[in-house]
Design a protein around this motif. Sequence first.
Motif, PDB file in Angstrom:
ATOM      1  N   GLY A 161       0.783  -1.229   0.000  1.00  0.00           N
ATOM      2  CA  GLY A 161       0.000   0.000   0.000  1.00  0.00           C
ATOM      3  C   GLY A 161       0.813   1.276   0.000  1.00  0.00           C
ATOM      4  N   MET A 162       2.165   1.177   0.052  1.00  0.00           N
ATOM      5  CA  MET A 162       2.978   2.390   0.192  1.00  0.00           C
ATOM      6  C   MET A 162       3.683   2.830  -1.086  1.00  0.00           C
ATOM      7  N   LYS A 163       3.914   1.931  -2.019  1.00  0.00           N
ATOM      8  CA  LYS A 163       4.574   2.355  -3.257  1.00  0.00           C
ATOM      9  C   LYS A 163       3.773   3.449  -3.945  1.00  0.00           C
ATOM     10  N   GLU A 164       2.445   3.314  -3.954  1.00  0.00           N
ATOM     11  CA  GLU A 164       1.597   4.256  -4.673  1.00  0.00           C
ATOM     12  C   GLU A 164       1.436   5.599  -3.967  1.00  0.00           C
ATOM     13  N   ARG A 165       1.958   5.723  -2.750  1.00  0.00           N
ATOM     14  CA  ARG A 165       1.873   7.012  -2.057  1.00  0.00           C
ATOM     15  C   ARG A 165       3.254   7.504  -1.600  1.00  0.00           C
ATOM     16  N   THR A 166       4.317   6.998  -2.263  1.00  0.00           N
ATOM     17  CA  THR A 166       5.682   7.361  -1.874  1.00  0.00           C
ATOM     18  C   THR A 166       6.491   7.867  -3.059  1.00  0.00           C
ATOM     19  N   ILE A 167       7.223   8.950  -2.829  1.00  0.00           N
ATOM     20  CA  ILE A 167       8.277   9.393  -3.745  1.00  0.00           C
ATOM     21  C   ILE A 167       9.599   8.949  -3.147  1.00  0.00           C
ATOM     22  N   LEU A 168      10.288   8.072  -3.838  1.00  0.00           N
ATOM     23  CA  LEU A 168      11.587   7.570  -3.400  1.00  0.00           C
ATOM     24  C   LEU A 168      12.682   8.465  -3.973  1.00  0.00           C
ATOM     25  N   ILE A 169      13.525   8.985  -3.088  1.00  0.00           N
ATOM     26  CA  ILE A 169      14.660   9.822  -3.494  1.00  0.00           C
ATOM     27  C   ILE A 169      15.937   9.034  -3.268  1.00  0.00           C
ATOM     28  N   ASN A 170      16.788   8.979  -4.279  1.00  0.00           N
ATOM     29  CA  ASN A 170      18.078   8.320  -4.120  1.00  0.00           C
ATOM     30  C   ASN A 170      19.053   8.949  -5.110  1.00  0.00           C
ATOM     31  N   GLY A 171      20.261   8.423  -5.157  1.00  0.00           N
ATOM     32  CA  GLY A 171      21.248   9.000  -6.055  1.00  0.00           C
ATOM     33  C   GLY A 171      22.573   8.286  -5.952  1.00  0.00           C
ATOM     34  N   PHE A 172      23.596   8.886  -6.521  1.00  0.00           N
ATOM     35  CA  PHE A 172      24.890   8.232  -6.681  1.00  0.00           C
ATOM     36  C   PHE A 172      25.983   8.845  -5.812  1.00  0.00           C
ATOM     37  N   SER A 173      25.688   9.950  -5.137  1.00  0.00           N
ATOM     38  CA  SER A 173      26.722  10.701  -4.426  1.00  0.00           C
ATOM     39  C   SER A 173      27.405   9.898  -3.336  1.00  0.00           C
ATOM     40  N   LYS A 174      26.626   9.260  -2.480  1.00  0.00           N
ATOM     41  CA  LYS A 174      27.191   8.632  -1.286  1.00  0.00           C
ATOM     42  C   LYS A 174      27.691   7.213  -1.563  1.00  0.00           C
ATOM     43  N   ALA A 175      26.850   6.375  -2.137  1.00  0.00           N
ATOM     44  CA  ALA A 175      27.228   4.973  -2.324  1.00  0.00           C
ATOM     45  C   ALA A 175      28.357   4.808  -3.330  1.00  0.00           C
ATOM     46  N   TYR A 176      28.357   5.630  -4.384  1.00  0.00           N
ATOM     47  CA  TYR A 176      29.335   5.476  -5.465  1.00  0.00           C
ATOM     48  C   TYR A 176      30.426   6.556  -5.438  1.00  0.00           C
ATOM     49  N   ALA A 177      30.463   7.352  -4.364  1.00  0.00           N
ATOM     50  CA  ALA A 177      31.472   8.418  -4.251  1.00  0.00           C
ATOM     51  C   ALA A 177      31.444   9.334  -5.464  1.00  0.00           C
ATOM     52  N   MET A 178      30.239   9.824  -5.795  1.00  0.00           N
ATOM     53  CA  MET A 178      30.048  10.639  -6.996  1.00  0.00           C
ATOM     54  C   MET A 178      29.434  12.006  -6.661  1.00  0.00           C
ATOM     55  N   THR A 179      29.848  12.611  -5.562  1.00  0.00           N
ATOM     56  CA  THR A 179      29.203  13.864  -5.148  1.00  0.00           C
ATOM     57  C   THR A 179      29.281  14.942  -6.225  1.00  0.00           C
ATOM     58  N   GLY A 180      30.443  15.117  -6.822  1.00  0.00           N
ATOM     59  CA  GLY A 180      30.614  16.183  -7.803  1.00  0.00           C
ATOM     60  C   GLY A 180      29.973  15.909  -9.155  1.00  0.00           C
ATOM     61  N   TRP A 181      29.519  14.692  -9.374  1.00  0.00           N
ATOM     62  CA  TRP A 181      28.857  14.362 -10.638  1.00  0.00           C
ATOM     63  C   TRP A 181      27.420  14.870 -10.652  1.00  0.00           C
ATOM     64  N   ARG A 182      26.884  15.190  -9.493  1.00  0.00           N
ATOM     65  CA  ARG A 182      25.551  15.772  -9.309  1.00  0.00           C
ATOM     66  C   ARG A 182      24.470  14.973 -10.027  1.00  0.00           C
ATOM     67  N   LEU A 183      24.207  13.784  -9.501  1.00  0.00           N
ATOM     68  CA  LEU A 183      23.221  12.928 -10.143  1.00  0.00           C
ATOM     69  C   LEU A 183      22.396  12.180  -9.091  1.00  0.00           C
TER      70      LEU A 183
END
Length: 389
Positions: A222-244
């Motif tokens: 019941g939560m997928k349809e009422r959630t905006i998931l935010i994620n990215g590459f900065s922390k896990a892939y050490a890509m902070t300056g790539w801004r993605l």
Amino acid sequence: MRDPIGKKAAELKPSGIRKFFDIVAEMDDVISLGVGEPDFDTPWAIRDEGIYSLERGRTFYTSNSGLKELRTEIAAYIRRRLGVNYNPVSEVLVTVGGSEGIDLAFRAMINPGDEVLIPEPSYVSYKPCAILADAVPVVIPLKEKNQFRLTAEEVEAAVTPKTKILVLPFPNNPTGAVMTRADLEAVAKVCIEHDLYVLSDEIYSELTYTGEDHCSIIQIPGMKERTILINGFSKAYAMTGWRLGYCCGPEEIIHQMTKVHQFAIMCAPTNSQYAAVAALRDCYGEVVKMREAYNQRRRFLLHEFEKMQLPCFEPFGAFYMFPSIQEFGMSSDEFATELLKDQKVAVVPGSAFGDSGEGYVRISYAYSLDSLKVAMERLSAFITKLRQR
């Protein structure tokens, strides 16, 4: 002359993190434990793909939503890690970092006067972005006795008829707190009962140390349809300056977010998008290696704090410690300022992350063990001085 500055912008407070970052930039021989940025280089396979995209002349706009190839990889990653399916064409949006995704979600979903529940201490952008979208931010103070996790009872107590969105910032910056599946199930029940939407910021999802995989609220029925998931590459892939970054969510919300993104940004950097494809396809092993290194540093700091008798609950996510400095009778800003002047060690006052962060400081362990060892020696000397006053 007429005042050129808008009221909303003028009333925003500058980031408390950047305040100390700017001070440190003017000093010599400072060990900074303040910035939430991996000390690892971006894995070579990712850099190589970014370079290759430039050499091949891939320097044009992508679609507003992002490269279809990248959105397909993002959807495959979510399915692989969380077991949840998103349509890469209509339910995935590539953004300029996760921070843009937060801003887009609020601007696409908020009507003036809607309330947004924001657990604090938490990342500094939620409240300003909510205000700029004409929302009313409602703070839920997180408590150390709950290991800074959000409880269903706290959400229930904060809900009013005007509440529209709950921000779910876990794994948490600055505390390192994580939510268990049982925690999320209880919160989800409240959200469904009160028809709330959730903005789930999971930028640190790959940096958890419980021995179990990260659990997302989108995995709760019941939560997928009422959630905006935010994620990215900065922390896990050490890509902070790539801004993605990227957002996943219901088609009707992603569509509106894409319109705002279209007019404000156009598209995320093209070579960063090609590099991110390589990250998702080929570099998960590098993520695991970095996570293991962070965990080693995490355990080291816990051991050092125990030796100093500096209270700190054990965090199981992100790469931050949030020790208590309440025994010293100083504000977190005073403690951080004096530590910087006396020992040339920079940490971030807990108050930078909301009033409920007062009495704590954030220490990042996204730094080498050698730097952390020297910093802990200096911190121990500083604390000894304070206790001798």
